[in-house]
Design a protein around this motif. Structure first.
Motif, PDB file in Angstrom:
ATOM      1  N   LEU A  38      47.709  13.069 148.894  1.00 23.50           N
ATOM      2  CA  LEU A  38      48.534  14.229 148.545  1.00 23.50           C
ATOM      3  C   LEU A  38      47.659  15.397 148.112  1.00 23.50           C
ATOM      4  CD1 LEU A  38      51.445  12.475 146.614  1.00 23.50           C
ATOM      5  CD2 LEU A  38      51.459  13.327 148.973  1.00 23.50           C
ATOM      6  N   ARG A  39      46.596  15.096 147.361  1.00 26.25           N
ATOM      7  CA  ARG A  39      45.663  16.155 146.983  1.00 26.25           C
ATOM      8  C   ARG A  39      44.972  16.734 148.211  1.00 26.25           C
ATOM      9  NH1 ARG A  39      43.860  18.811 144.976  1.00 26.25           N
ATOM     10  NH2 ARG A  39      41.905  18.381 143.933  1.00 26.25           N
ATOM     11  N   HIS A  40      44.667  15.881 149.171  1.00 26.82           N
ATOM     12  CA  HIS A  40      44.030  16.338 150.400  1.00 26.82           C
ATOM     13  C   HIS A  40      44.957  17.287 151.161  1.00 26.82           C
ATOM     14  CE1 HIS A  40      41.551  15.106 154.193  1.00 26.82           C
ATOM     15  NE2 HIS A  40      41.212  16.288 153.735  1.00 26.82           N
ATOM     16  N   LEU A  41      46.235  16.925 151.256  1.00 26.68           N
ATOM     17  CA  LEU A  41      47.199  17.800 151.923  1.00 26.68           C
ATOM     18  C   LEU A  41      47.312  19.145 151.206  1.00 26.68           C
ATOM     19  CD1 LEU A  41      50.142  15.387 152.837  1.00 26.68           C
ATOM     20  CD2 LEU A  41      48.384  16.303 154.360  1.00 26.68           C
ATOM     21  N   GLN A  42      47.253  19.110 149.893  1.00 26.87           N
ATOM     22  CA  GLN A  42      47.331  20.353 149.134  1.00 26.87           C
ATOM     23  C   GLN A  42      46.192  21.304 149.505  1.00 26.87           C
ATOM     24  OE1 GLN A  42      46.534  19.902 144.983  1.00 26.87           O
ATOM     25  NE2 GLN A  42      47.379  21.872 144.414  1.00 26.87           N
ATOM     26  N   TRP A  53      49.076  32.147 154.705  1.00 22.40           N
ATOM     27  CA  TRP A  53      50.082  32.820 153.891  1.00 22.40           C
ATOM     28  C   TRP A  53      50.512  31.969 152.701  1.00 22.40           C
ATOM     29  CZ3 TRP A  53      54.602  30.134 153.444  1.00 22.40           C
ATOM     30  CH2 TRP A  53      54.875  29.185 154.431  1.00 22.40           C
ATOM     31  N   LEU A  54      50.245  30.661 152.762  1.00 22.64           N
ATOM     32  CA  LEU A  54      50.627  29.797 151.654  1.00 22.64           C
ATOM     33  C   LEU A  54      49.863  30.139 150.373  1.00 22.64           C
ATOM     34  CD1 LEU A  54      50.986  26.262 153.272  1.00 22.64           C
ATOM     35  CD2 LEU A  54      52.780  27.641 152.229  1.00 22.64           C
ATOM     36  N   ARG A  55      48.635  30.638 150.516  1.00 19.88           N
ATOM     37  CA  ARG A  55      47.866  31.003 149.334  1.00 19.88           C
ATOM     38  C   ARG A  55      48.563  32.132 148.568  1.00 19.88           C
ATOM     39  NH1 ARG A  55      42.692  28.846 149.454  1.00 19.88           N
ATOM     40  NH2 ARG A  55      42.027  28.032 151.477  1.00 19.88           N
ATOM     41  N   LYS A  56      49.001  33.158 149.303  1.00 17.43           N
ATOM     42  CA  LYS A  56      49.685  34.273 148.653  1.00 17.43           C
ATOM     43  C   LYS A  56      51.030  33.834 148.095  1.00 17.43           C
ATOM     44  CE  LYS A  56      47.489  37.687 151.676  1.00 17.43           C
ATOM     45  NZ  LYS A  56      47.715  38.772 152.677  1.00 17.43           N
ATOM     46  N   ALA A  57      51.730  32.982 148.851  1.00 16.37           N
ATOM     47  CA  ALA A  57      53.027  32.507 148.376  1.00 16.37           C
ATOM     48  C   ALA A  57      52.874  31.679 147.106  1.00 16.37           C
ATOM     49  CB  ALA A  57      53.716  31.693 149.470  1.00 16.37           C
ATOM     50  N   ALA A  58      51.842  30.827 147.074  1.00 14.03           N
ATOM     51  CA  ALA A  58      51.617  29.994 145.893  1.00 14.03           C
ATOM     52  C   ALA A  58      51.285  30.851 144.681  1.00 14.03           C
ATOM     53  CB  ALA A  58      50.492  28.998 146.165  1.00 14.03           C
ATOM     54  N   ALA A  59      50.465  31.886 144.875  1.00 14.46           N
ATOM     55  CA  ALA A  59      50.129  32.779 143.760  1.00 14.46           C
ATOM     56  C   ALA A  59      51.370  33.497 143.245  1.00 14.46           C
ATOM     57  CB  ALA A  59      49.073  33.787 144.210  1.00 14.46           C
ATOM     58  N   LEU A  60      52.249  33.925 144.169  1.00 21.51           N
ATOM     59  CA  LEU A  60      53.474  34.600 143.765  1.00 21.51           C
ATOM     60  C   LEU A  60      54.397  33.663 142.994  1.00 21.51           C
ATOM     61  CD1 LEU A  60      55.315  37.084 143.855  1.00 21.51           C
ATOM     62  CD2 LEU A  60      56.156  36.285 146.086  1.00 21.51           C
ATOM     63  N   VAL A  61      54.530  32.432 143.485  1.00 17.51           N
ATOM     64  CA  VAL A  61      55.395  31.461 142.807  1.00 17.51           C
ATOM     65  C   VAL A  61      54.857  31.154 141.406  1.00 17.51           C
ATOM     66  CG1 VAL A  61      56.170  29.066 142.840  1.00 17.51           C
ATOM     67  CG2 VAL A  61      56.279  30.432 144.925  1.00 17.51           C
ATOM     68  N   LYS A  62      53.549  30.993 141.285  1.00 19.90           N
ATOM     69  CA  LYS A  62      52.971  30.731 139.960  1.00 19.90           C
ATOM     70  C   LYS A  62      53.252  31.882 139.000  1.00 19.90           C
ATOM     71  CE  LYS A  62      49.146  27.810 141.543  1.00 19.90           C
ATOM     72  NZ  LYS A  62      47.675  27.720 141.700  1.00 19.90           N
ATOM     73  N   ALA A  63      53.100  33.134 139.500  1.00 23.69           N
ATOM     74  CA  ALA A  63      53.359  34.293 138.650  1.00 23.69           C
ATOM     75  C   ALA A  63      54.821  34.333 138.205  1.00 23.69           C
ATOM     76  CB  ALA A  63      52.987  35.575 139.392  1.00 23.69           C
ATOM     77  N   LEU A  64      55.746  34.022 139.123  1.00 27.21           N
ATOM     78  CA  LEU A  64      57.171  34.024 138.776  1.00 27.21           C
ATOM     79  C   LEU A  64      57.495  32.925 137.761  1.00 27.21           C
ATOM     80  CD1 LEU A  64      58.817  34.645 142.280  1.00 27.21           C
ATOM     81  CD2 LEU A  64      58.680  36.243 140.348  1.00 27.21           C
ATOM     82  N   ILE A  65      56.893  31.749 137.948  1.00 27.60           N
ATOM     83  CA  ILE A  65      57.139  30.649 137.008  1.00 27.60           C
ATOM     84  C   ILE A  65      56.649  31.024 135.611  1.00 27.60           C
ATOM     85  CG2 ILE A  65      56.465  28.295 136.412  1.00 27.60           C
ATOM     86  CD1 ILE A  65      56.491  27.644 139.389  1.00 27.60           C
ATOM     87  N   ILE A  66      55.448  31.595 135.539  1.00 31.16           N
ATOM     88  CA  ILE A  66      54.916  31.994 134.235  1.00 31.16           C
ATOM     89  C   ILE A  66      55.806  33.045 133.589  1.00 31.16           C
ATOM     90  CG2 ILE A  66      52.987  33.154 133.104  1.00 31.16           C
ATOM     91  CD1 ILE A  66      51.140  31.833 135.146  1.00 31.16           C
ATOM     92  N   LEU A  67      56.282  34.023 134.395  1.00 32.41           N
ATOM     93  CA  LEU A  67      57.158  35.061 133.864  1.00 32.41           C
ATOM     94  C   LEU A  67      58.463  34.470 133.344  1.00 32.41           C
ATOM     95  CD1 LEU A  67      57.764  38.057 133.401  1.00 32.41           C
ATOM     96  CD2 LEU A  67      58.635  38.164 135.755  1.00 32.41           C
ATOM     97  N   LEU A  68      59.056  33.552 134.112  1.00 38.19           N
ATOM     98  CA  LEU A  68      60.308  32.930 133.691  1.00 38.19           C
ATOM     99  C   LEU A  68      60.123  32.108 132.419  1.00 38.19           C
ATOM    100  CD1 LEU A  68      61.777  31.795 137.142  1.00 38.19           C
ATOM    101  CD2 LEU A  68      62.627  33.621 135.668  1.00 38.19           C
TER     102      LEU A  68
END
Length: 719
Positions: free
Chosen positions: A231-235, A244-259
């Motif tokens: 699973l870590r390898h797939l990540q 595009w997953l890198r940018k999406a992951a960064a955006l999701v992390k920022a939203l989670i922290i904000l929430l």
């Protein structure tokens, strides 16, 4: 890492085919494999070489393979500093001289009579890479149980967006060596073929049907740890294929922290509103108030020169029962006012939990993805206890941060600073004073072992933590205790007031029933420690807090004095077993990484023992289980040598069971009635969280001490 090399012009003509075979404990299989491989390739008229990469197998696999060098073109590489199938394959590819590279297992699960069929299409130019597949027409996995088939198909389905290959999990493949030139191959676990498919992106991939036969000799290396690594390898691989997953992951992390921050602010304000009572001037009962009231009141009491131990420090009657240094710290927070101090407290507590998790994860993972994964999983597992700490406004997040900072400093070989951080934790809440005994024990062991010659690990210099390291650690903790109990309070309050505070604090701890009348006996007899667990089962009297908990089960009706003596005896047994598990490697005659991981597991066991033997342990206190949880997951992840499968499974199970217990202790998950039936007022189930994680970490330390394999954890470059 560049898995290519230049052939020496003076060396013999390179073979067409280089067969790389990674091995660990395959003595019974390697001879038959090479013999069958030689007969087959000789019949096919293919010039070849065999490169056996052995991870220091204790059964003599390397010696057996080396003895075949007189009859067959076999070269053996024995690794001492690295572990893992994938890195063994890369090491073998570095030594290849052939035009083609074939990779296969050393347990005879891949039929050596199919090597020519696997290599043929690449040799003829019809394919860039071929894979021996179990899941196309003509292929099969023989004698597999249904669960193994389900796991295999699930793993393939998870990887299907990365490659159209039907069996990317296969370890039997052939590829042109030049296609690997310049690639940064850095796989986790066993799936090197998937790594090559994603990063090399060969244009023409052909699957050849094979019959995969499960091993007949030796033990399989497959287990939960390998699934976790996959699973870590797939990540890692998904962002490589889909940028595009890198940018999406960064955006999701920022939203989670904000929430989280927004939720925390509103949550804090709600808690402060609850403190004011349902109506103005109508205080609630003591059970409805959190611990922050007592902290805030103690801070105000220090500023006003009041008695903070034997009189209530908050309007609803809550008492302060912590060291005076913590009250002095709260006096600065009290200057913010009740609402401001509460919002500050909740925000700082959450940030301390996150910082603690990252400090722990940084011991095991050097890449951002690895740290984030360990932090996320660790926080999720102990989330029930984190929520309890935040809900009660307790100081356990502060204790957790200083313990984690101290461990991180010890790993960095900053003995005095690390000990000082542990001392700050002990002056926040008194229970971390147990680490003073741990450091003294390690000093004693190291001093007694210092007469023996220190061993060295090749390429890493001395691997000894000398007696002076533990001496400085012990001195650092003592310095913090002296500074925060005598010097600083005396400078602020004066000698007389400081002496009075410490006298009152000691009396409130020794005589909680006689002096702290506002903190009644029912609070000292509640919680989830070993003492309360024994009282719950070995006395038949009803709980003093019958409104919140059902009567005790009462398997026996022993006098309280007898139960108390039993509690002390079992506590001594737990401490004795822990001391024995910490004695195994006093001078750390191991590679530096392993030294750090042993230290992390040891500190994790101390944290669990602290919860077990403390007279008063609550859900909020169990936030410190983040230390053994992340230590268990980190060691299980990095301990990727096949011989440590059992240890990895024990550590992963111990960490996961803490999360299961946390869920089980939540009424909203099970429902109120089922909750009360199963856990009987939470006394039984929550006690097992520190107990089981202590058992798993202690067992792992015993296994590590018995195996004595240096360089165990250097299984991957980014790990």
């Amino acid at each position: 890492m560049n898995p290519t090399r230049k052939d020496d012009a003076t060396s013999p003509a390179p073979p067409v085919l280089s067969v790389v075979i990674p091995t660990y404990c395959e003595r019974d299989n390697i001879g038959l494999l090479i013999e069958r491989l030689n007969n087959h390739l000789k019949e096919a008229s293919l010039a070849y070489e065999v490169i056996v990469v052995d991870d220091a197998s204790p059964d003599g696999t390397a010696d057996t393979a080396r003895s075949l060098g007189d009859r067959y073109p076999v070269r053996v590489i024995r690794r001492h500093e690295e572990r893992g199938l994938a890195t063994a394959v890369l090491r073998g590819i570095e030594e290849c001289r052939g035009y083609l590279v074939v990779v296969m297992d050393g347990d005879l699960s891949h039929p050596p009579e199919r090597v020519a069929d696997i290599a043929g299409p690449v040799l003829e130019g019809r394919a860039d890479m071929t894979i021996g597949s179990r899941y196309i027409a003509g292929g099969e996995a023989r004698n597999w149980p249904w669960l193994r088939r389900v796991i295999s198909k699930t793993a393939i389905r998870l990887a299907s967006p990365l490659t159209p290959v039907k069996d990317p999990m296969s370890g039997f493949f052939c590829i042109r060596r030049d296609l690997l030139q310049g690639l940064d191959l850095n796989p986790l676990g066993y799936k090197i073929a998937l790594e090559i498919l994603v990063k090399a992106s060969p244009q023409r991939v052909l699957e050849i049907p094979i019959c995969f036969a499960d091993r007949r000799l030796g033990k399989s290396k497959f287990g939960p740890a390998e699934m976790f690594l996959y699973l870590r390898h797939l990540q890692r691989l998904y962002p490589v294929r889909f940028s595009w997953l890198r940018k999406a992951a960064a955006l999701v992390k920022a939203l989670i922290i904000l929430l989280i921050l927004l939720e925390l602010v509103f949550y804090s304000i709600k808690n402060i509103d609850d403190m004011n009572g349902p109506e103005a001037g109508q205080p609630k009962s003591i059970e409805d108030y959190n611990d922050f009231n007592a902290f805030f009141g103690a801070g105000e009491g220090i500023l006003k020169g009041k008695d903070i131990y034997f009189t209530p420090t908050s309007p609803e009657g809550r008492h302060f029962i912590y060291p005076p240094a913590f009250a002095l710290y709260m006096s600065a927070v009290a200057g913010l006012g009740l609402r401001g101090a509460a919002v500050y407290w909740y925000l700082v507590s959450l940030l301390m939990v996150i910082a603690s998790a990252f400090l722990l994860a940084g011991i095991f993972a050097r890449d951002r993805a690895g740290r984030s994964a360990l932090v996320l999983i660790g926080i999720l597992i102990v989330s029930r206890f984190i929520c309890s700490d935040l809900n009660n406004g307790n100081a356990n997040a502060h204790v957790l941060l200083f313990l984690c900072l101290g461990l991180w400093l010890l790993v960095k070989r900053r003995g005095f600073a690390g000990g000082f951080s542990f001392g700050i934790a002990a002056m926040t809440k008194v229970t971390p004073i147990i680490f003073l005994g741990y450091f003294a024990w390690k000093l004693l062991l190291t001093w007694s072992a210092s007469k023996r010659p220190a061993l060295e690990t090749a390429g890493s210099g001395p691997t000894v933590l000398p007696a002076r390291f533990w001496t400085s650690t012990l001195c650092g903790m003592i310095a913090a205790l002296v500074l925060l109990s005598a010097v600083v309070p005396t400078m602020v309050l004066g000698v007389k007031k400081n002496y009075s505070l410490h006298r009152d604090f000691a009396e409130s701890m020794i005589f909680p029933y006689a002096r702290a009348s506002g903190y009644p006996e029912k609070y000292w007899d509640s919680g989830f420690s070993l003492k309360v667990f024994l009282l719950h089962y070995l006395t038949s009297s009803s709980s003093t807090d019958s409104k919140k908990r059902p009567p005790r089960i009462g398997l026996a009706d022993w006098p309280r004095e007898t139960v108390w003596r039993l509690y002390l005896m079992i506590s001594l047994i737990i401490i004795g077993i822990s001391l024995f598990s910490w004695r195994g490697d006093p001078i750390h005659r191991v590679a530096p990484d392993r030294r750090a991981f042993i230290l992390s597991l040891e500190v994790g066991t101390v944290a669990a023992v602290m919860l077990l033997i403390s007279p008063l342990t609550r859900k909020a206190h169990m936030i410190v289980l983040l230390i053994p949880v992340i230590a268990s997951l980190g060691v299980a992840w990095r301990a990727n040598a096949p011989g440590f499968r059992r240890m990895r499974n024990i550590l992963i199970s111990g960490a996961l069971v803490v999360g299961v217990i946390g869920l089980g202790a939540t009424r909203g998950i099970l429902g109120r009635e089922l909750f009360d039936i199963l856990v009987d007022g939470r006394h039984t189930i929550l006690f097992w969280a520190p107990m089981l994680i202590w058992i798993s970490c202690t067992t792992a330390l015993f296994l590590l001490g018995r195996e004595e394999k240096p360089g165990l954890y250097a299984g991957g470059k980014s790990a």
